[in-house]
Design a protein around this motif. Structure first.
Motif: not given
Length: 292
Positions: A272-292
């Motif tokens: 499983a994994f978490l994807v976090a995108h840090r935006l230019s204003d410092g905010r984080l956008v998250y997603e979580r996924f189970t194993a492929p």
């Protein structure tokens, strides 16, 4: 009569910046005579991120990497003479090259348009809603993928030292499937514990892009147990502007590692994994996924 299964699809908003303004790529489908966002149904057992990238590339000719999620659409379609629910996942997508579009039976024309013109050209209000989400999640300054290694041989079945415990057959298959997923995200920096099961999780992807894997003993189970304070300062090394970094570690270490990296703490099953995108204003956008 049984209810038809939900049709799962994926796609994205391909965008670029030109002279200080955003342009997005729309597709024209001759079968429906409409202008829409590129998308399509998942192939059997296909991961939704892989499907989104594949469908975008097939319909636009653009090789892309996926960024933050833009939401989902829910509506009904006709399937086998009945009405079925449809669920479409969308991501932002940035082109890797200037590939030329080749008309085909599904898409006969594409158009790069400024946001305001794209809004009026789109045939469906639901696509406009997705398009309107783009400005809230771009640009991205850096991305981090926090991953638990894929399934390993059970401890009770392994007699040698734990750091050498390998992946199970299922874990090896998960690692192979993970290659396309990490590719869809454009991962270009690889960090892992020095335990064999973590290294083996990233080895297929590293080979596919010819990149070195960086070993961090301090995020192994043994390293963390010996010195939990060694995690301090790792965030600065992991979050790199312009990079998409994957960090692979172990279940007992991941909560503390997530906190150090400034990410949400949660449970991670193998692969499983978490994807976090840090935006230019410092905010984080998250997603979580189970194993492929």
């Amino acid at each position: 009569m049984s209810t038809p299964a939900t049709v799962i699809a994926a796609g994205g908003v391909v965008w670029r910046e030109r002279r200080g303004s955003l342009q997005v790529l729309l597709v024209h489908r001759p079968r429906y005579d409409d202008w829409s966002l590129p998308k399509g149904k998942l192939a059997p057992n296909e991961h939704v991120l892989v499907a989104a990238r594949r469908e975008i590339e097939e319909e636009t000719g653009q090789q892309v990497v996926l960024g933050p999620p833009l939401g989902v659409q829910r509506y009904t379609v006709r399937k086998n003479g009945a009405t079925a629910p449809k669920l479409v996942h969308y991501w932002s997508a940035t082109p890797l090259d200037g590939a030329d579009f080749q008309p085909n039976s599904e898409v006969d024309e594409v158009a790069w348009l400024p946001l305001d013109k794209a809004r009026t050209k789109l045939s469906y209000p639901r696509d406009v809603d997705i398009l309107d989400c783009l400005g809230r999640v771009v640009p991205v300054s850096s991305t981090l993928v926090l991953l638990r290694h894929t399934e390993a041989v059970k401890r009770k079945d392994w007699e040698s030292k734990d750091t050498a415990r390998p992946l199970s057959t299922n874990g090896k298959n998960q690692a192979e499937r993970l290659t396309a997923v990490l590719g869809a995200l454009g991962v270009n920096k690889l960090i892992t514990s020095d335990a064999e099961r973590c290294i083996a999780t990233l080895t297929p992807y590293a080979a596919s892009i010819d990149r070195q894997i960086h070993l961090w003993p301090e995020i192994s189970e043994r390293g963390y147990h010996e010195d939990p304070s060694a995690l301090a300062g790792l965030a600065e090394k992991a979050w790199k502007p312009g990079k998409v970094t994957v960090v692979c570690s172990h279940r007992p270490v991941l909560p503390a590692l997530a906190r150090e990296l400034g990410l949400r703490v949660g449970k991670f099953s193998p692969g499983a994994f978490l994807v976090a995108h840090r935006l230019s204003d410092g905010r984080l956008v998250y997603e979580r996924f189970t194993a492929p």
